[in-house]
Write an enzyme that holds these catalytic residues in place. Structure first.
Site, mmCIF file in Angstrom:
data_model
loop_
_atom_site.group_PDB
_atom_site.id
_atom_site.type_symbol
_atom_site.label_atom_id
_atom_site.label_comp_id
_atom_site.label_asym_id
_atom_site.label_seq_id
_atom_site.Cartn_x
_atom_site.Cartn_y
_atom_site.Cartn_z
ATOM 1 N N GLY A 34 -0.036 0.515 -24.852
ATOM 2 C CA GLY A 34 -0.636 1.129 -23.825
ATOM 3 C C GLY A 34 -1.060 0.290 -22.726
ATOM 4 O O GLY A 34 -0.539 -0.802 -22.549
ATOM 5 N N GLY A 35 -1.743 0.879 -21.856
ATOM 6 C CA GLY A 35 -2.375 0.166 -20.374
ATOM 7 C C GLY A 35 -2.961 -1.319 -21.016
ATOM 8 O O GLY A 35 -3.044 -2.139 -20.082
ATOM 9 N N GLY A 80 -2.347 -2.980 -23.534
ATOM 10 C CA GLY A 80 -1.655 -4.091 -24.417
ATOM 11 C C GLY A 80 -0.804 -3.216 -25.640
ATOM 12 O O GLY A 80 -0.901 -2.251 -25.506
ATOM 13 N N ASP A 109 -15.481 8.528 -22.772
ATOM 14 C CA ASP A 109 -14.007 8.419 -23.102
ATOM 15 C C ASP A 109 -13.447 9.240 -24.206
ATOM 16 O O ASP A 109 -12.688 8.571 -24.903
ATOM 17 C CB ASP A 109 -13.278 7.153 -22.907
ATOM 18 C CG ASP A 109 -11.944 7.390 -22.343
ATOM 19 O OD1 ASP A 109 -11.428 8.441 -21.973
ATOM 20 O OD2 ASP A 109 -11.184 6.387 -22.523
#
Length: 662
Positions: free
Chosen positions: A362-363, A365, A483
């Site tokens: 993902g963003g 890593g 989140d």
């Protein structure tokens, strides 16, 4: 069972049962592991000495007389826990734990796993830093040594009294005491000798796990005690004891009185504010009383929430203050040091980060599966140079997750910051994330989705709720996740949910209700509208995210990007419209096989809609959600319209300061 769990069970004293009156046996009672000893003057010994120098003071200074510590790195890492009975003072506790370290190393020379019990305290240390969730005491092959003094007058009635008192004390310790401790007394006007009881679990255990442990050891051992005047069970995760002679300090918390005295048995004395965690319904009281109590609690929660909402504008300036520091930089540095794992160990565990071991990317890593030398499976989060998770977020996640311990939160194993690497090491959760099962597109995901029956979905919903309740209300820290989404809910081998990714989480003080940020970070479709529009976040913004996940689980549909989408038919409004029309059962995920109770499904729809209401004050606290999900005796009020962004005069609403992640 893996080596680490096997050693955990050994460290928890595989046959750690002693049933002796105080005058019939001496202290201490040591229980030693069976394998994997350490060498004199080794790194393990040094780490153990470090903990021995600090843990007694830490335990004595704790509000709950309980502390854990960790020193060194795997495989020479030492984890220890110390617990004193809550009826003794700090000085007695410190003295007892100090002596425990001396006696444990004398009785269990060079053992990596040792547990030692005294009347007022216990100590356990090991190279395993967590016990299995199902470690609830002995079930077979135990041989108790019983206090053989017998009850001579009407033993059958005495046994009924003893059973009732032991279970009432266990109920109070698990569900009504944040210290997970209770004392009891039964006084039957000289018909029998008085009976005194104690029940205790480590205070960081959730209520249901504590009661499950106590239920297990009571079920397996109490029959051997019946007719006798004393006995005890010693276990790392829980303990209980009874005697016909007083053995604890202070007044009993739970009292049973003789019905023949003309007065009913009084309710347990209030030791501290009762927690509703674990479902207060399990405390055995008449149904009418239970309904009244739950109704009062629901009204009280609503009034408190409304009061917080009315005071919100007057507290805006205070809310804009930075979130509070909960530890010093030195403490955080020491904590990070205790979690360090060598990069060579992780390279070997993951096959030098071989693509065949990659779990996803993902963003931040890539994520890799690995196996430590001791056999423990791990997931290694390898942060890339371009990762959106910066150093501050990394430190935040480390400091947070290391202090949080709950079966519905992912467990942090270690960290590596060597050779320009930034690696976070978590327990391996084999069934990946909830969103891949609910919304995955390949054939394997479709097959797994069909296997996700209602019982599993209901357990996932309850587990997420309990994890959030722990974060918001029951942990030593008060944590807002910020989140929460389906991709951050991981599923273990038994499909139990674990909340993960605390990079955006924030700490609140106990009297703080909300905070404000100028930088909005989160995931579209899960963020509460007051957070996106004004930067306000609180436990109620997490409740909104939870409500979205509940509706996704029962429908199998993903919530649209309702903040930047031109579509008006997002999941929340769709469910609300069907609820209002009485056709909500049409939205149940068609891939869900097998039968399901319509009442439970309707209640989940109802709870989900209550959590996503536009007014934060109207959303329930997570303790109320746990009760709503766990009983049908609570009447739920009608939900109002969900809090989503609708088009304004034909123009999409946008927030220029929003920086979206994930």
């Amino acid at each position: 069972m893996g080596r680490r769990h096997l050693l955990a069970a050994v460290a928890a004293t595989i046959v750690a049962v002693a049933f002796l009156a105080p005058h019939a046996a001496g202290y201490p009672w040591p229980m030693c592991g069976t394998t994997n000893n350490f060498a004199p003057n080794s790194t393990f010994q040094t780490n153990l000495n470090r903990i021995a120098a600090t843990l007694p003071n830490a335990t004595a200074s704790s509000r709950d007389l309980y502390a854990t510590a960790r020193a060194g790195t795997v495989p020479e890492q030492v984890w220890a826990m110390a617990l004193c009975r809550s009826d003794i003072n700090a000085t007695e506790c410190r003295t007892c734990i100090t002596q425990a370290f001396v006696d444990a190393q004398t009785s269990c020379v060079f053992f990596r796993d040792a547990t030692i019990y005294y009347n007022p305290c216990m100590l356990h240390y090991s190279d395993v830093h967590i016990l299995p969730d199902d470690d609830t005491g002995p079930t077979t092959d135990f041989h108790p040594i019983i206090n053989h003094g017998n009850v001579t007058s009407d033993p059958e009635r005495f046994n009924e009294i003893l059973t009732a008192l032991v279970n009432a004390t266990a109920d109070y310790a698990a569900f009504n005491s944040t210290k997970r401790f209770a004392t009891g007394e039964a006084d039957f006007n000289q018909e029998f000798p008085k009976v005194y009881t104690v029940a205790q679990c480590p205070p960081d255990q959730p209520p249901e796990r504590c009661r499950k442990c106590l239920a297990g050891i009571i079920r397996d051992t109490l029959p051997a005690f019946l007719g006798h005047i004393g006995g005890r069970v010693l276990w790392v995760n829980c303990t209980y004891r009874f005697e016909t002679a007083s053995f604890y300090n202070g007044q009993p918390i739970v009292r049973l009185a003789s019905p023949s005295s003309g007065a009913p048995a009084p309710a347990p004395a209030v030791e501290e504010p009762a927690t509703s965690g674990g479902g207060g319904r399990k405390y055995h009281v008449p149904g009418v009383v239970l309904a009244v109590v739950l109704a009062v609690l629901a009204v009280f929660n609503l009034l408190v929430a409304c009061l917080c909402f009315w005071r919100r504008r007057g507290r805006t300036a205070e809310a804009k203050k930075p979130y509070p520091k909960y530890s010093t930089e030195a403490e955080d540095a020491e904590m990070v040091e205790s979690l360090m794992i060598d990069v060579s160990t992780l390279r070997a565990a993951t096959g030098d980060f071989n693509d065949s071991n990659k779990l996803g990317e993902g963003g931040f890593g890539a994520l890799y599966k690995g196996v430590l030398p001791g056999g423990e499976e791990i997931a290694v989060k390898r942060l890339s140079d371009s990762s959106k998770q910066g150093d501050d977020e990394l430190k935040n996640e480390l400091a947070l997750v290391a202090k949080l311990k709950h079966k519905n939160l992912v467990r942090l194993v270690g960290v590596c910051l060597d050779e320009q690497e930034r690696l976070l090491v978590y327990e391996y959760v084999p069934n990946r994330s909830l969103d891949l099962i609910l919304f995955g597109s390949d054939e394997n995901d479709e097959e797994r989705r069909e296997q996700l029956d209602w019982e599993q979905r209901y357990r996932i919903i309850n587990g997420i709720a309990r994890g959030l309740q722990y974060l918001h209300e029951d942990s030593q820290l008060r944590v807002i996740h910020r989140d929460l989404k389906a991709s951050n809910i991981l599923l273990d081998a038994n499909m139990n949910p674990k909340i993960s990714d605390f990079g955006l989480a924030r700490i609140f003080t106990r009297d703080q209700t909300q905070a404000v940020t100028n930088t909005i970070a989160g995931t579209c479709g899960y963020m509460a509208p007051e957070y996106v529009m004004r930067g306000n976040y609180s436990v109620k913004s997490d409740a909104f995210s939870f409500g979205v996940i509940v509706l996704e689980i029962v429908t199998g549909r993903k919530n649209n990007d309702s903040y930047n989408s031109k579509q008006s038919g997002d999941l929340l409004n769709t469910v609300f419209e069907h609820w209002d029309a009485g056709t909500v059962m049409e939205l149940v995920d068609p891939s869900m096989k097998g039968s399901f109770p319509e009442g439970d499904l309707l209640r989940c729809f109802h709870v989900g809609l209550l959590c996503v209401q536009g007014d934060p004050a109207a959303r329930p606290m997570m303790s109320s959600v746990v009760m709503m999900l766990g009983t049908d005796t609570i009447t739920l009020h009608a939900p109002s319209k969900p809090g989503v962004f609708a088009r304004n005069n034909g123009t999409d609403m946008t927030v220029s300061t929003v920086s979206l992640q994930g």
